[in-house]
Design a protein around this motif. Structure first.
Motif, PDB file in Angstrom:
ATOM      1  N   ASN A 183      -6.591  -1.486   4.048  1.00  0.00           N
ATOM      2  CA  ASN A 183      -5.572  -0.991   3.120  1.00  0.00           C
ATOM      3  C   ASN A 183      -5.673  -1.736   1.794  1.00  0.00           C
ATOM      4  O   ASN A 183      -5.663  -2.973   1.777  1.00  0.00           O
ATOM      5  N   SER A 197       9.198   1.202   5.814  1.00  0.00           N
ATOM      6  CA  SER A 197       7.849   1.491   6.305  1.00  0.00           C
ATOM      7  C   SER A 197       7.744   2.943   6.738  1.00  0.00           C
ATOM      8  O   SER A 197       8.624   3.469   7.435  1.00  0.00           O
ATOM      9  N   ASP A 198       6.667   3.606   6.299  1.00  0.00           N
ATOM     10  CA  ASP A 198       6.370   5.001   6.653  1.00  0.00           C
ATOM     11  C   ASP A 198       7.372   5.988   6.075  1.00  0.00           C
ATOM     12  O   ASP A 198       7.428   7.142   6.516  1.00  0.00           O
ATOM     13  N   SER A 248       2.569  -4.899   3.570  1.00  0.00           N
ATOM     14  CA  SER A 248       1.803  -6.138   3.433  1.00  0.00           C
ATOM     15  C   SER A 248       0.382  -5.912   2.952  1.00  0.00           C
ATOM     16  O   SER A 248      -0.412  -6.852   2.928  1.00  0.00           O
ATOM     17  N   GLY A 305      -2.095  -4.558   4.405  1.00  0.00           N
ATOM     18  CA  GLY A 305      -3.045  -4.971   5.442  1.00  0.00           C
ATOM     19  C   GLY A 305      -3.113  -6.464   5.636  1.00  0.00           C
ATOM     20  O   GLY A 305      -4.172  -7.002   5.993  1.00  0.00           O
ATOM     21  N   THR A 325       0.854  -1.181   0.000  1.00  0.00           N
ATOM     22  CA  THR A 325       0.000   0.000   0.000  1.00  0.00           C
ATOM     23  C   THR A 325       0.892   1.234   0.000  1.00  0.00           C
ATOM     24  O   THR A 325       1.685   1.425   0.929  1.00  0.00           O
ATOM     25  N   HIS A 363       9.725  -3.731   3.646  1.00  0.00           N
ATOM     26  CA  HIS A 363       9.619  -3.608   5.101  1.00  0.00           C
ATOM     27  C   HIS A 363      10.778  -2.812   5.697  1.00  0.00           C
ATOM     28  O   HIS A 363      10.739  -2.469   6.873  1.00  0.00           O
ATOM     29  N   ASP A 367       2.181   0.559   3.865  1.00  0.00           N
ATOM     30  CA  ASP A 367       2.012  -0.791   4.420  1.00  0.00           C
ATOM     31  C   ASP A 367       2.662  -1.801   3.477  1.00  0.00           C
ATOM     32  O   ASP A 367       2.200  -2.001   2.355  1.00  0.00           O
ATOM     33  N   GLN A 390       5.633  -4.471  11.886  1.00  0.00           N
ATOM     34  CA  GLN A 390       4.517  -3.541  12.033  1.00  0.00           C
ATOM     35  C   GLN A 390       4.700  -2.586  13.208  1.00  0.00           C
ATOM     36  O   GLN A 390       3.873  -1.700  13.420  1.00  0.00           O
TER      37      GLN A 390
END
Length: 405
Positions: A215, A172-173, A116, A118, A100, A169, A114, A307
Motif C-alpha cells: 500500500n 477504515s474501509d 497506516s 501498510g 492509503t 482508524h 489503510d 486491522q
C-alpha cells in the motif's frame, strides 16, 4: 517496593462467534496469566470518563494516575514531547498520519483503505515527510517525521483554531467525505491534505511500494489536535522515580511530560510485530538499576484490532504472555519486593476496528502478598465479577498504596 505496570494496548475485545463466544483474551493460550490470576486482585476499571473520546491518550493519562478532566489537552502535544519538539502556548500540534486512500478522482469520494499505509517503515516515511515539509512547510506549518505512519505537524499560533477532525482508524474501509476536516478553519487542513496527494504520488518511495505490491502512502490525514500540557510530576505525586518503555510517541511523550525517564528498545516498533522480550528486559533492567516504577507499554494487540486481524490479535496476546510475562516470572525471585499491574487501556474490538469506552480488566499481583481469589482467570468476563473502579485515575492510587481494595 518495586512497581511494574504492563499496558497491553487494546487487548480487551468483544465475544466472537468464531471463537465459540469467547473474547480473544479468553481464547488465547495464556499459561502465565493463568498462574498469576488465582493469587491476584482482579477487577475492571473505566479508563475513559464520560464525554471523552476513547483514545489511547485519554486512557493512558488515566492509567498513569492523572484525571483527564483536569489534565487532558489533546493527543499530539504528548507526541511532540516524545519527539523533542518544543511548543509554546499558542502552537497547535496535530497528528499527521500517512494513509492509503482509494483512487477516485474527487478527494471527497475516496475511501480509507489503510490508516497506516501498510505499516510503512520509518525510513520510507521520513523521506516522504521531508518532501512534504519542503513543499508545504513554511513559517505557519512545520512537519516532523515520527515512527512508521505516525507523524506530526505544528500549526504556529494556531491554538485558537476551530476544527473538527476524525481519527483515520475510526473510518477504515469507509468513505471519507463526511469525515474530512470540519469547522471554520478545517478548509486549511483539507487543502494541505489534497496538496499532499500529488507530492506523494510522484515520490520514489511510493512508486517502489506499488511495484512491490504494498500500500502506498497516498495522503496526509490530520487528527488528534491539542496544545501544550502541564502535568504534575509523577515522582512528586507518588514519591517514586520512574521510567517509561514504549515505542509509541504518544505514551513515551506522556511519560516524559510526567517526568518519567524514556527508555529506547532496539527492535521495538509500535506495530503488531515488536521486540516483546526486549521490552520486558529493559523494564526489569530499569528496576534493577534503581528505578522504583516502570510503565511498560505494548502496542501490538491494538494494531491487530485496528486491522481487524483476529489471528494477529490472538498471537499478540500470546506473545505478551509468553515473552513478557514468561520472562518476568522467570526473574521475579531476583526482586525482594515487586508489585505488577497488567491491563489494557481500552478495548479495540475486531469487529469495529476502533476503540471503545467500556471498562477494561486489570490484574494486580504482589510477589510477597498473594491475594487468593475466586477468579481463576484473567479476562473481560472474570474481571466484571471483581472489584470495579469507576474513576480510572484512581487505579494508580490503588496499585501504589496496597494493591487491593
Amino acid at each position: 517496593m518495586k512497581y511494574l505496570l504492563i499496558l497491553a494496548d487494546g487487548m480487551a475485545d468483544y465475544k466472537i462467534e468464531e471463537l465459540g463466544g469467547q473474547t480473544p483474551l479468553q481464547y488465547a493460550r495464556t499459561p502465565n496469566m493463568d498462574i498469576l490470576a488465582p493469587n491476584s486482585f482482579i477487577g475492571a476499571v473505566r479508563t475513559i470518563p464520560a464525554g471523552y473520546p476513547p483514545g489511547s491518550d485519554v486512557a493512558n493519562l488515566a492509567v498513569m494516575g492523572y484525571d483527564p478532566r483536569q489534565f487532558y489537552t489533546g493527543r499530539s502535544p504528548l507526541e511532540a514531547a516524545s519527539m523533542g519538539i518544543e511548543l509554546n502556548s499558542q502552537d497547535l500540534a496535530l497528528r499527521c498520519n500517512l494513509v492509503t486512500l482509494s483512487s477516485e478522482r474527487n478527494y471527497a469520494d475516496k475511501t480509507m483503505v489503510d490508516y497506516s499505509a501498510g505499516e510503512i517503515s520509518s525510513a520510507e516515511s521520513a523521506s516522504l515527510i521531508d518532501s512534504i515539509n519542503r513543499k508545504l512547510g513554511n513559517q505557519t506549518f512545520a512537519f516532523y517525521p515520527g515512527i512508521s505512519y505516525r507523524h506530526l505537524m505544528i500549526w504556529k499560533s494556531g491554538a485558537d483554531k476551530s476544527i473538527e477532525l476524525t481519527p483515520p482508524h475510526d473510518i477504515s474501509d469507509r468513505p471519507i467525505g463526511i469525515h474530512l476536516p470540519q469547522g471554520p478553519d478545517g478548509e486549511v487542513l483539507l487543502n494541505l491534505m489534497t496538496a499532499s496527494e500529488e507530492i506523494m504520488s510522484e515520490h520514489p518511495v511510493n512508486q517502489s511500494r506499488v511495484e512491490r505490491g504494498l500500500n502506498p502512502a497516498s495522503s496526509l490525514w490530520f487528527w488528534g489536535e491539542g496544545t501544550k500540557p502541564q502535568l504534575d510530576s509523577f515522582e512528586m505525586k507518588y514519591r517514586l522515580k520512574g521510567s517509561v518503555v514504549s515505542a509509541v510517541d504518544l505514551v513515551k511523550g506522556l511519560g516524559i511530560c510526567a517526568g518519567l525517564r524514556p527508555v529506547k528498545v532496539e527492535g521495538a516498533t509500535g506495530g503488531i510485530v515488536t521486540n516483546f522480550a526486549g521490552k520486558i528486559r529493559a523494564a526489569l533492567d530499569e528496576l534493577k538499576a534503581g528505578q522504583d516504577f516502570v510503565y511498560l507499554h505494548i502496542e501490538s494487540p491494538d494494531e491487530a484490532g485496528h486491522q481487524g486481524d483476529l489471528k494477529a490479535k490472538i498471537w499478540a496476546i500470546e506473545q505478551i504472555d509468553q515473552e513478557v510475562l514468561g520472562l518476568l516470572r522467570a526473574e521475579i525471585d531476583g526482586f525482594d519486593d515487586l508489585r505488577i499491574l497488567l491491563l489494557p487501556d481500552h478495548p479495540t474490538p475486531l469487529q469495529l476496528k476502533t476503540h471503545t469506552a467500556e471498562p477494561v480488566p486489570f490484574l494486580i499481583f504482589d510477589k510477597n502478598h498473594l491475594y487468593p481469589s475466586k477468579l481463576k482467570y484473567f479476562n473481560e468476563e472474570t474481571a466484571s465479577n471483581g472489584h470495579f473502579i469507576e474513576e480510572g485515575h484512581q487505579l494508580m492510587d490503588l496499585f501504589i498504596s496496597n494493591g487491593r481494595g
